[in-house]
Design an enzyme around this catalytic site. Structure first.
Site, mmCIF file in Angstrom:
data_model
loop_
_atom_site.group_PDB
_atom_site.id
_atom_site.type_symbol
_atom_site.label_atom_id
_atom_site.label_comp_id
_atom_site.label_asym_id
_atom_site.label_seq_id
_atom_site.Cartn_x
_atom_site.Cartn_y
_atom_site.Cartn_z
ATOM 1 N N GLY A 266 0.813 -1.200 0.000
ATOM 2 C CA GLY A 266 0.000 0.000 0.000
ATOM 3 C C GLY A 266 0.849 1.253 0.000
ATOM 4 O O GLY A 266 0.594 2.187 -0.755
ATOM 5 N N MET A 268 5.001 2.875 1.738
ATOM 6 C CA MET A 268 6.251 2.577 2.424
ATOM 7 C C MET A 268 6.771 3.828 3.106
ATOM 8 O O MET A 268 6.815 4.898 2.499
ATOM 9 C CB MET A 268 7.269 2.043 1.412
ATOM 10 N N GLU A 269 7.207 3.664 4.365
ATOM 11 C CA GLU A 269 7.531 4.793 5.231
ATOM 12 C C GLU A 269 8.962 5.272 5.134
ATOM 13 O O GLU A 269 9.489 5.848 6.099
ATOM 14 C CB GLU A 269 7.242 4.418 6.695
ATOM 15 N N HIS A 302 -0.724 6.391 8.798
ATOM 16 C CA HIS A 302 0.097 5.235 9.175
ATOM 17 C C HIS A 302 1.557 5.444 8.776
ATOM 18 O O HIS A 302 2.462 5.264 9.599
ATOM 19 C CB HIS A 302 -0.461 3.977 8.506
ATOM 20 N N GLU A 303 1.779 5.818 7.536
ATOM 21 C CA GLU A 303 3.170 5.971 7.080
ATOM 22 C C GLU A 303 3.852 7.152 7.764
ATOM 23 O O GLU A 303 5.039 7.090 8.085
ATOM 24 C CB GLU A 303 3.210 6.127 5.560
ATOM 25 N N HIS A 306 4.959 6.235 11.271
ATOM 26 C CA HIS A 306 6.155 5.395 11.268
ATOM 27 C C HIS A 306 7.433 6.217 11.485
ATOM 28 O O HIS A 306 8.468 5.649 11.848
ATOM 29 C CB HIS A 306 6.282 4.654 9.934
#
Length: 881
Positions: A266, A268-269, A302-303, A306
């Site tokens: 989905g 990437m951080e 969310h990312e 992180h």
């Protein structure tokens, strides 16, 4: 296969590397046919280990050009090289190591490392993709300061990005540009990122709580620049929320997001440069549904979160993956609950757990939140690591309370900033900050499987007391038997005959080991033994029991309640989640009954559902969930032997019975919620649309008037939420001609927008009505489908195998064969996607015998392939054991 018998990696074998890498300087020379990568590494011997003088670097699919140590070339016979590594021997304590490799991004169909997506270069290095770029210690405990130079034709790639802050942008003598980025924060290689392409950016800024100005940029291909506003706004809200709730401030001068069409995950951080699947960042009202907006908001948060829970504090090894993912999912769930409806968010979380994660816990790939071993780490980016891991963090929050949890998280970040640590370091911070002992709680990290809690209750009128007995048992899972009792927080309520919560006293106050058994402020029982009895006193009447409010623990519950009690809770329970849960238990019972007999909605049930529809004091989004039937996949988790066709029949009967019994009420609800207001992706409007479109769905099943309204909404609406809702109603109406006309019109309208076309693909392939094998085969050959694009694959094959269960489980096994053929094909090009598609086939043991044998045969056919990747081999071999 790379290895005829791929070897498992075990947590117990963890050891630190012989060398650390203090600084990493990378130079990428981008050419159309190939990319030349020069890495300059400052290596230092690990003083914690005896000197070995040997350094083994990871590498895959690399063309080695040269190696130099301290500026002196190393002859080819002075190092060892194989398909997985480069090993140097005879080293001292410190060296500068320079390695030049050549890679071919345009040929990289696995979408790991550096690859091409359309005209753009991009990277995906988690978990072990960096080794496809250069030889390196590709493990999360090796943290280094990175400097990155990107050299390319500036006319082709005007945007060149990497982690950190841009420190230089010059034109070289040959006319090519060289852009340099420096990241001041140490990080492991999995957080490295690079992007180069012809991109536009939407820009904004954010002022942190300490007054620093941070530039915000979202980079997209030019045709998508009008779809970035919402993600940018979500980013700013995430940054503010993380400061207010967790005290976490951003630490670079710039934060960037790039949208990429071809992406396995989905998002990437990567530090300062998040790379997103385009479906998780691009939206405007005409092309994105409310669900897509909410998903974007959640994933952006969310990312971003992180940056602290994953980047500033990272994992020591991949067995600790839930350290960052479970914690961050918990954080983004809290953000989404605060931005929207906390009840609806909790319902959505529980649906994923009960439908997907419980199935994983009960299958061949069952594993603890902290796994003991793996063959391919990519296979462990699972709902157990993410969603169950988040539930485990949530139980700690439930036990400690909000203030105690915040003290624990503050100590965790303060204690471990800049370190690679373990799950138990996180738990220790929670213990130390609050003076509690969570030793028994740690079993949630080490024991696989879903605990089953059985409850029995006896009201004793002469004592004015309720005796509640709880028993827990966790079933055996692969490699684990004889599970110990867990610490299970049980949030509950007792409801009187008027529908009000009762005030109670509880005994015993402590369990057999002295642990407090009752948290009165949050109404939580601490259930810690195999069996415990709790006595609730001071009750002047027999209460209705409401167990596991707010889904306080990820467990299965066996507790018999009558239909009248469930209807009472559906109508009165003060906990929104448990109102929904009562409705799901009711509807589940109806569906199981309707597998064999015709179904008619009782007068009492009809009255309660009608009252819910008419009650304008309730959150419309919650009401839409209260009236949504459990999915076929959800129902399958509550039967011992799964007959998908019987489940489909039962659900269809109940669906039609509800639609017919409440047709007038659904019509009235729809008309009440219709609005000419300009579309806004904000909670109140989203909630109203959710209930309105559920009403349309039922109304269109029950009457021609409803069907005509769906046709009108499809053609006249100005937003994708309403158009997609109408499309789904018409496609599943049973009128094949009308369904096809609508689908054709939709495709002609949106065929030039790939993300909208993905929705069109999913509506068809995931439909129990029209998602036939023949239709899915046609979609795989359609001009809109692309075997290289993971979103397309998930939209067709993923939707077919996980949603159109009646067709996937065709009695001749043709659905299984279709999926197995696709897995075999993708195994050669994109093993990650191939292995994730296998999940529906891993459930063969739970099916009725005839289907079970057919599914097992397709799994065996995959296993017999001579060149299986590690990814596919691990899932298939475990499934057949």
């Amino acid at each position: 296969m790379r290895d005829a018998q791929p070897q498992a990696i075990y947590l117990q074998d963890y050891r630190q590397p012989d060398y650390w890498i203090s600084s990493t300087e990378l130079s990428f020379e981008l050419y159309e046919e190939a990319t030349l990568v020069t890495s300059t590494l400052m290596i230092e011997a690990n003083g914690n280990l005896p000197a070995s003088g040997s350094l083994r670097l990871d590498g895959q699919q690399l063309e080695l050009v040269s190696v130099a140590i301290d500026g002196a070339a190393v002859a080819a016979d002075a190092y060892q090289q194989d398909e997985e590594s480069l090993t140097l021997s005879g080293l001292g304590s410190q060296h500068t190591l320079t390695i030049v490799t050549r890679i071919y991004p345009a040929q990289n169909t696995a979408l790991e490392g550096l690859y091409r997506s359309g005209g753009m270069y991009c990277t995906q290095c988690e978990a072990e993709g960096f080794r496809r770029i250069t030889y390196y210690l590709d493990r999360p405990d090796v943290m280094s300061v990175f400097t990155t130079h990107i050299i390319a034709d500036g006319s082709l790639y005007p945007v060149m990005l990497s982690n950190g802050n841009c420190t230089s942008d010059i034109t070289l003598d040959d006319g090519r540009r060289k852009v340099t980025w420096q990241d001041p924060h140490r990080k492991p290689a999995y957080l490295f990122a690079l992007v180069a392409g012809d991109l536009l950016s939407k820009e904004d800024s954010f002022t942190t709580m300490n007054g620093r100005e941070v530039k915000l940029k979202i980079f997209v291909e030019p045709q998508n620049i009008d779809k970035t506003d919402y993600a940018l706004d979500a980013l700013k809200r995430s940054m503010r929320w993380d400061e207010e709730v967790y005290g976490r401030e951003y630490d670079l001068d710039i934060f960037m997001i790039v949208a990429v069409d071809d992406f396995n995950m989905g998002a990437m951080e990567n530090k300062g440069l998040n790379i997103f699947n385009s479906s998780c960042v691009l939206a405007n009202p005409a092309t994105a549904t409310d669900a897509a907006y909410q998903r974007i908001e959640s994933i952006v948060a969310h990312e971003y979160f992180h940056n602290w829970s994953g980047n500033r504090v990272t994992c020591r090894d991949w067995f600790q993956l839930s350290l960052k993912e479970g914690f961050t999912v918990f954080r983004d769930a809290g953000f989404s609950a605060d931005m929207n409806s906390a009840t609806v968010k909790r319902i959505e979380d529980a649906r994923i757990l009960r439908t997907v994660q419980f199935a994983e816990d009960g299958g061949p790939m069952a594993h603890p939140v902290q796994p003991d071993s793996f063959i391919e780490i990519s296979n462990f980016y699972t709902v157990t690591i993410y969603e169950k891991g988040a539930e485990v963090v949530g139980m700690i929050h439930k036990i400690l309370g909000a203030d105690g949890f915040r003290k624990g998280s503050d100590l965790y970040f303060e204690r471990h900033d800049g370190q690679a640590v373990t799950i138990y370091d996180f738990v220790s911070a929670m213990e130390d900050a609050n003076g509690v002992d969570l030793t028994r709680f740690k079993l949630w990290y080490k024991q696989a499987g879903t605990p089953v809690v059985s409850a029995s209750a006896e009201y004793r009128a002469d004592e004015q007391a309720l005796y509640l007995t709880l028993r827990q048992q966790c079933p055996d899972t692969p490699g684990q038997t004889g599970k110990q009792p867990m610490w299970i927080p049980v949030q509950l309520g007792l409801i009187d005959s008027a529908g009000n919560d009762m005030t109670v006293n509880v005994s015993p106050a402590k369990d057999s080991q002295g642990l407090e058994s009752w948290t009165a402020s949050s109404q939580v029982l601490h259930f810690t033994e195999a069996e415990q009895t709790f006595v609730f006193s001071g009750l002047t009447e027999k209460p209705v029991l409401s167990l596991f409010r707010d889904f306080s623990a990820p467990v299965k519950v066996n507790f018999e309640q009558s239909e009248q009690e469930l209807l009472f809770r559906l109508k009165h329970d003060s906990d929104g989640f448990n109102r929904w849960d009562a409705g799901q238990q009711l509807m589940l019972g109806w569906i199981l009954q309707a597998r064999k007999d015709e179904f008619e909605l009782s007068t009492e049930a009809q009255t309660v559902l009608s009252e819910l529809l008419a009650d304008q004091s309730l959150d419309p989004a919650m009401v839409s969930y209260l009236l949504t039937l459990p999915s076929e996949a959800y129902v399958a988790e509550f039967v011992d032997e799964v007959d998908p066709h019987a489940i489909h029949l039962g659900r269809q009967r109940v669906r039609l019975a509800v639609a017919m019994a409440l047709s007038e009420q659904f019509a009235a609800c729809y008309q009440r919620l219709k609005s000419d207001a300009e579309y806004q992706p904000e909670p109140q409007q989203m909630a109203a649309r959710a209930l309105k479109n559920l009403a349309l769905y039922y109304w269109s099943l029950a009457s021609d008037a409803g069907l005509r309204q769906a046709v009108s909404q499809f053609s006249k609406t100005d937003n994708m939420t309403d158009q997609m809702a109408a499309l789904m109603a018409l496609a599943n109406s049973g009128d094949d001609e009308l369904a096809q006309q609508t689908l054709d019109a939709f495709y002609q309208q949106w065929k030039n927008d790939p993300l909208v076309v993905n929705q069109w693909l999913s509506v068809q392939s995931g439909s129990s009505e029209i998602g036939s094998l023949q239709r899915v085969q046609g979609l795989l050959e359609h001009e809109a489908f692309d075997w290289r694009n993971p979103n397309k694959i998930r939209s067709v094959l993923g939707a077919f195998a996980n949603q159109a269960l009646r067709h996937f489980h065709a009695t001749d096994g043709s659905g299984y064969k279709l999926l197995a053929d696709a897995i075999i094909r993708l195994n050669a090009s994109n093993p990650q996607i191939a292995s994730r598609l296998i999940t529906p086939l891993t459930k063969w043991r739970r099916l009725v015998p005839a289907l079970s044998a057919l599914m097992q045969a397709e799994l065996q056919r995959i296993a017999d392939e001579p060149q299986l990747s590690r990814d596919v081999y691990e899932v298939v071999s475990k499934s057949l054991q």
